[in-house]
Design a protein around this motif. Structure first.
Motif, PDB file in Angstrom:
ATOM      1  N   GLY A   1       6.443   2.220  -4.572  1.00  0.00           N
ATOM      2  CA  GLY A   1       7.049   2.914  -3.440  1.00  0.00           C
ATOM      3  C   GLY A   1       6.071   3.371  -2.387  1.00  0.00           C
ATOM      4  O   GLY A   1       6.418   4.173  -1.514  1.00  0.00           O
ATOM      5  N   VAL A   2       4.823   2.868  -2.448  1.00  0.00           N
ATOM      6  CA  VAL A   2       3.817   3.211  -1.435  1.00  0.00           C
ATOM      7  C   VAL A   2       3.891   2.166  -0.333  1.00  0.00           C
ATOM      8  O   VAL A   2       3.653   0.983  -0.589  1.00  0.00           O
ATOM      9  N   PRO A   3       4.216   2.553   0.884  1.00  0.00           N
ATOM     10  CA  PRO A   3       4.365   1.560   1.963  1.00  0.00           C
ATOM     11  C   PRO A   3       3.029   0.965   2.382  1.00  0.00           C
ATOM     12  O   PRO A   3       1.992   1.630   2.324  1.00  0.00           O
ATOM     13  N   ILE A   4       3.061  -0.308   2.791  1.00  0.00           N
ATOM     14  CA  ILE A   4       1.899  -0.963   3.385  1.00  0.00           C
ATOM     15  C   ILE A   4       2.240  -1.182   4.854  1.00  0.00           C
ATOM     16  O   ILE A   4       2.985  -2.091   5.213  1.00  0.00           O
ATOM     17  N   ARG A   5       1.729  -0.313   5.711  1.00  0.00           N
ATOM     18  CA  ARG A   5       2.176  -0.286   7.108  1.00  0.00           C
ATOM     19  C   ARG A   5       1.863  -1.578   7.856  1.00  0.00           C
ATOM     20  O   ARG A   5       2.653  -1.995   8.714  1.00  0.00           O
TER      21      ARG A   5
ATOM     22  N   GLY B   1       2.650  12.551   0.604  1.00  0.00           N
ATOM     23  CA  GLY B   1       3.296  12.685  -0.697  1.00  0.00           C
ATOM     24  C   GLY B   1       3.041  11.528  -1.636  1.00  0.00           C
ATOM     25  O   GLY B   1       3.383  11.604  -2.826  1.00  0.00           O
ATOM     26  N   LYS B   2       2.443  10.435  -1.141  1.00  0.00           N
ATOM     27  CA  LYS B   2       2.167   9.261  -1.965  1.00  0.00           C
ATOM     28  C   LYS B   2       0.674   9.101  -2.264  1.00  0.00           C
ATOM     29  O   LYS B   2       0.268   8.093  -2.854  1.00  0.00           O
ATOM     30  N   LEU B   3      -0.150  10.061  -1.882  1.00  0.00           N
ATOM     31  CA  LEU B   3      -1.592   9.908  -2.054  1.00  0.00           C
ATOM     32  C   LEU B   3      -1.983   9.792  -3.523  1.00  0.00           C
ATOM     33  O   LEU B   3      -2.804   8.944  -3.898  1.00  0.00           O
ATOM     34  N   ASP B   4      -1.413  10.653  -4.373  1.00  0.00           N
ATOM     35  CA  ASP B   4      -1.737  10.572  -5.794  1.00  0.00           C
ATOM     36  C   ASP B   4      -1.418   9.184  -6.342  1.00  0.00           C
ATOM     37  O   ASP B   4      -2.229   8.584  -7.061  1.00  0.00           O
ATOM     38  N   ALA B   5      -0.241   8.676  -6.011  1.00  0.00           N
ATOM     39  CA  ALA B   5       0.159   7.366  -6.517  1.00  0.00           C
ATOM     40  C   ALA B   5      -0.792   6.270  -6.034  1.00  0.00           C
ATOM     41  O   ALA B   5      -1.210   5.403  -6.814  1.00  0.00           O
ATOM     42  N   ALA B   6      -1.148   6.296  -4.752  1.00  0.00           N
ATOM     43  CA  ALA B   6      -2.033   5.271  -4.200  1.00  0.00           C
ATOM     44  C   ALA B   6      -3.397   5.286  -4.875  1.00  0.00           C
ATOM     45  O   ALA B   6      -3.970   4.227  -5.192  1.00  0.00           O
ATOM     46  N   VAL B   7      -3.930   6.472  -5.113  1.00  0.00           N
ATOM     47  CA  VAL B   7      -5.250   6.579  -5.740  1.00  0.00           C
ATOM     48  C   VAL B   7      -5.175   6.218  -7.220  1.00  0.00           C
ATOM     49  O   VAL B   7      -6.035   5.512  -7.755  1.00  0.00           O
TER      50      VAL B   7
ATOM     51  N   SER C   1     -11.470  -0.827   4.737  1.00  0.00           N
ATOM     52  CA  SER C   1     -10.126  -1.121   5.230  1.00  0.00           C
ATOM     53  C   SER C   1      -9.335   0.181   5.232  1.00  0.00           C
ATOM     54  O   SER C   1      -9.573   1.063   4.404  1.00  0.00           O
ATOM     55  N   MET C   2      -8.406   0.319   6.171  1.00  0.00           N
ATOM     56  CA  MET C   2      -7.624   1.547   6.287  1.00  0.00           C
ATOM     57  C   MET C   2      -6.143   1.246   6.122  1.00  0.00           C
ATOM     58  O   MET C   2      -5.611   0.327   6.742  1.00  0.00           O
ATOM     59  N   ARG C   3      -5.507   2.045   5.271  1.00  0.00           N
ATOM     60  CA  ARG C   3      -4.052   1.980   5.127  1.00  0.00           C
ATOM     61  C   ARG C   3      -3.487   3.379   5.357  1.00  0.00           C
ATOM     62  O   ARG C   3      -3.912   4.326   4.686  1.00  0.00           O
ATOM     63  N   PRO C   4      -2.539   3.520   6.260  1.00  0.00           N
ATOM     64  CA  PRO C   4      -1.882   4.823   6.418  1.00  0.00           C
ATOM     65  C   PRO C   4      -0.980   5.072   5.205  1.00  0.00           C
ATOM     66  O   PRO C   4      -0.128   4.242   4.877  1.00  0.00           O
ATOM     67  N   ILE C   5      -1.175   6.200   4.539  1.00  0.00           N
ATOM     68  CA  ILE C   5      -0.399   6.520   3.339  1.00  0.00           C
ATOM     69  C   ILE C   5       0.317   7.856   3.554  1.00  0.00           C
ATOM     70  O   ILE C   5      -0.323   8.832   3.982  1.00  0.00           O
ATOM     71  N   PRO C   6       1.615   7.932   3.253  1.00  0.00           N
ATOM     72  CA  PRO C   6       2.294   9.228   3.332  1.00  0.00           C
ATOM     73  C   PRO C   6       1.604  10.246   2.411  1.00  0.00           C
ATOM     74  O   PRO C   6       1.208   9.903   1.281  1.00  0.00           O
TER      75      PRO C   6
ATOM     76  N   ALA D   1       1.186  -3.886  -6.273  1.00  0.00           N
ATOM     77  CA  ALA D   1       1.366  -2.743  -7.169  1.00  0.00           C
ATOM     78  C   ALA D   1       1.731  -1.489  -6.380  1.00  0.00           C
ATOM     79  O   ALA D   1       2.569  -0.689  -6.814  1.00  0.00           O
ATOM     80  N   LEU D   2       1.108  -1.311  -5.217  1.00  0.00           N
ATOM     81  CA  LEU D   2       1.455  -0.167  -4.369  1.00  0.00           C
ATOM     82  C   LEU D   2       2.905  -0.248  -3.913  1.00  0.00           C
ATOM     83  O   LEU D   2       3.650   0.738  -3.969  1.00  0.00           O
ATOM     84  N   LEU D   3       3.297  -1.423  -3.477  1.00  0.00           N
ATOM     85  CA  LEU D   3       4.670  -1.590  -2.989  1.00  0.00           C
ATOM     86  C   LEU D   3       5.688  -1.312  -4.093  1.00  0.00           C
ATOM     87  O   LEU D   3       6.709  -0.655  -3.865  1.00  0.00           O
TER      88      LEU D   3
END
Length: 627
Positions: free
Chosen positions: A136-140, A177-183, A170-175, A131-133
């Motif tokens: 447009g939220v990258p999974i590093r 500008g994408k924090l709202d979308a990820a949360v 678990s840790m995912r680096p999130i841009p 769903a993140l991908l």
């Protein structure tokens, strides 16, 4: 040879067949069978199963229980068909007496022992990655072809029986500008750990070095990324490890090597998610160290309504030119996270009177202190040495009158040594051990560019003001201390953030503008209104289920039983009228007129200030009803 990229579209049954055949041995399953739920695995003796289930329920977000098997049951009918837990994970971990004793490729050789054991299938954050991908939220870690990073934290879980441990994340680096979308995407997926438990500097949750994960692989952050931490099912392995004397034999999946179910992941958030009342929003509340907080759209709208209300300008000073967006919201979010708060107030504008203080400032300070106390934060008030005893007496009488529940320590600060500020703010003068998380100045005389202190009429009152500004200046270089200034004219401590606007738009601003900046600058038509608004905003935040969950790091249960105490701490017309009467009794006068009566800044308590209090309460209590 199978590539990671080719595995993302493999159906779960096929993936389990490949795992059973040994083709995916040692492979992290993050990129496998994307769009299907994955599960953490904990297998314990049946005598411990009830306690472990209670542990999962008490810590539901790190350990969302999808299925508990019967003793000796290899399959998981609600989750998959044709699965066998003995061969369904790429790798397992074995524990004896709570101690990790090695990795295993399968559990077939332990078939007899497993007949007396129960398998727990627990939700996994890999389930929300597709769903993140798609959003447009990258999974590093997928980009980098490695396992996800997992860390032990300082966040204690709720202990049950022999199961006692801290949370693993678990840790995912999130841009950024994408924090709202990820949360927003993940908070709806509660069976996959839900929204993050922390966003920002890892040290705030006890993680020393991102490059050295406790489990998995180090994942590289891109320049615009910030680390985002989700509760992790490896917490279950830590719980097994804690059960030293009770657990002769136990198994878990190896971190990152999950059980892949046949269930589709939850549907992604729709395009209108950002306007849903209970959708979370993300805000930066500190740069040093980096720290973000969350609150629902409803809570944000209510706090913005408070902000708009207090921006009325009855004195026609031109405060509209000083406004900075979201300052009340961000200051209140930061205060909600604080454990210890220092408040300062006192503007001796009546230099030819005794006492020289005005009625604007102390009521707002006490209103904030009351709500901070209700939320179990340590609060201290610092004021001028010459006014110390008077302010102590006012607090004492305010407690007697029921304006505030408990006494607030009142202290003074003297800049009598080179490191006085550091010693005052930090234990043993060490910046790594601050005494306070947040400093607030409300209607406190602020130092101008020439080192003097001026009232609105350009009179220098430096001889009446102790250098409390030095605390705010020193706090700039102490990680973990955030500062807020509340003012209504631009000459108050903390207004340095808007000093150019003060010079340009406020009468006498070129001389009187405060030069000392705060992280957040709350502008109000009357400074007391800013204090009332922060008290109401703290109430709104702590009765917002999304923010409350984030505060407690998704451990345990909602603490909504505290609501009655929060309501009792809100400013009311009755309490503020009693407090103003106390100030007048002590000879404190209205700032603008110098009148010794029931007014603040030349405005009568009834009906100007009383009406403001009522309207602020309507907004705050309306938030409670909507949630």
């Amino acid at each position: 040879m199978l590539s990671i990229g080719s595995l993302k579209s493999v159906l779960p049954a096929s993936a389990r067949s490949l795992i059973r055949a040994g083709w995916l041995r040692g492979v992290g399953t993050s990129a496998v069978s994307q769009g299907f739920k994955q599960a953490n695995i904990v297998i314990v003796n049946k005598q411990l199963a009830d306690d472990f289930e209670k542990f999962c329920l008490a810590n539901n977000e790190p350990l969302p229980l999808l299925y508990r098997s019967k003793p000796g049951e290899w399959s998981a009918p609600p989750l998959s068909t044709n699965s066998d837990i003995r061969t369904a994970c790429p790798q397992y971990r074995k524990y004896e007496g709570g101690n990790f004793t090695g990795n295993l490729n399968n559990l077939v050789e332990y078939t007899e022992q497993l007949k007396d054991m129960v398998t727990f299938y627990l939700g996994c954050s890999f389930s929300f990655e597709s769903a993140l991908l798609k959003a447009g939220v990258p999974i590093r870690n997928i980009e980098q072809g490695c396992n996800i990073s997992m860390y032990k934290t300082s966040i204690p879980c709720i202990g049950i029986g022999s199961f006692q441990c801290n949370m693993v994340v678990s840790m995912r680096p999130i841009p950024i500008g994408k924090l709202d979308a990820a949360v927003q995407i993940t908070h709806r997926m509660e069976d996959a750990h839900g929204a993050p438990v922390h966003i920002g500097h890892p040290g705030l949750i006890g993680i020393e070095d991102l490059s050295s994960p406790d489990f998995g692989d180090a994942v590289e952050l891109h320049p615009a990324d910030t680390p985002v931490f989700w509760a992790c099912g490896v917490t279950g392995a830590e719980a097994v490890h804690s059960c030293i004397s009770e657990s002769p034999l136990a198994f878990t999946h190896a971190p990152g090597s999950m059980f892949i179910t046949d269930l589709r992941s939850e549907p992604e958030v729709t395009s209108d998610c950002a306007t849903d009342a209970e959708t979370p929003r993300v805000f930066c509340i500190s740069q040093n160290p980096s720290h973000y907080s969350v609150a629902s759209v409803t809570a944000v709208e209510k706090i913005n309504a408070l902000d708009s209300l207090i921006q009325q300008d009855p004195g026609d000073r031109g405060i509209k030119h000083l406004l900075v967006e979201d300052q009340l919201l961000k200051a209140s979010l930061s205060l909600s996270h604080a454990k210890s708060v220092l408040i300062t107030t006192g503007f001796p504008t009546h230099f030819n009177k005794q006492p020289p203080e005005e009625t604007d400032g102390p009521p707002g300070a006490i209103a904030m202190a009351a709500m901070l106390q209700a939320q179990k934060k340590r609060v201290v008030i610092v004021t001028d040495q010459r006014a110390l005893e008077m302010n102590k007496k006012i607090i004492e009488e305010a407690v007697e009158q029921g304006v505030i529940k408990s006494p607030v320590p009142v202290v003074s600060f003297q800049d009598d040594a080179e490191d006085s500020s550091l010693i005052f703010l930090c234990h043993d003068g060490k910046p790594q051990f601050p005494r306070f998380d947040h400093l607030i100045a409300i209607e406190r005389a602020g130092m101008a560019a020439d080192g003097n202190y001026y009232n609105m009429r350009k009179v220098n009152i430096k001889h009446l003001v102790d250098p409390i500004d030095k605390l705010f200046l020193t706090a700039r270089d102490i990680p973990g201390i955030v500062t807020t200034g509340i003012g209504d004219g631009g000459n108050e401590l903390g207004m340095g953030k808007v000093k150019e606007a003060v010079k340009k738009h406020i009468h006498n601003g070129d001389l009187i503008a405060c030069d000392v900046e705060a992280d957040f600058t709350v502008i109000a038509g009357v400074s007391n209104w800013g204090g009332y608004a922060i008290a109401c905003a703290l109430y709104i935040l702590n009765t917002c289920t999304i923010h409350e969950r984030y505060l407690r790091k998704a451990v345990g249960f909602p603490q909504m039983s505290e609501m009655n105490g929060y309501i009792a701490a809100l400013p009311t017309v009755d309490k503020e009228e009693k407090l103003l009467e106390l100030l007048v009794k002590h000879g404190i006068r209205s700032g603008k007129t110098g009148n010794l009566g029931m007014e603040v800044d030349g405005l009568l308590f009834h009906d100007t200030h009383s009406t403001m209090i009522k309207r602020l309460l309507e907004i705050a209590l309306g938030q409670a009803r909507s949630n």
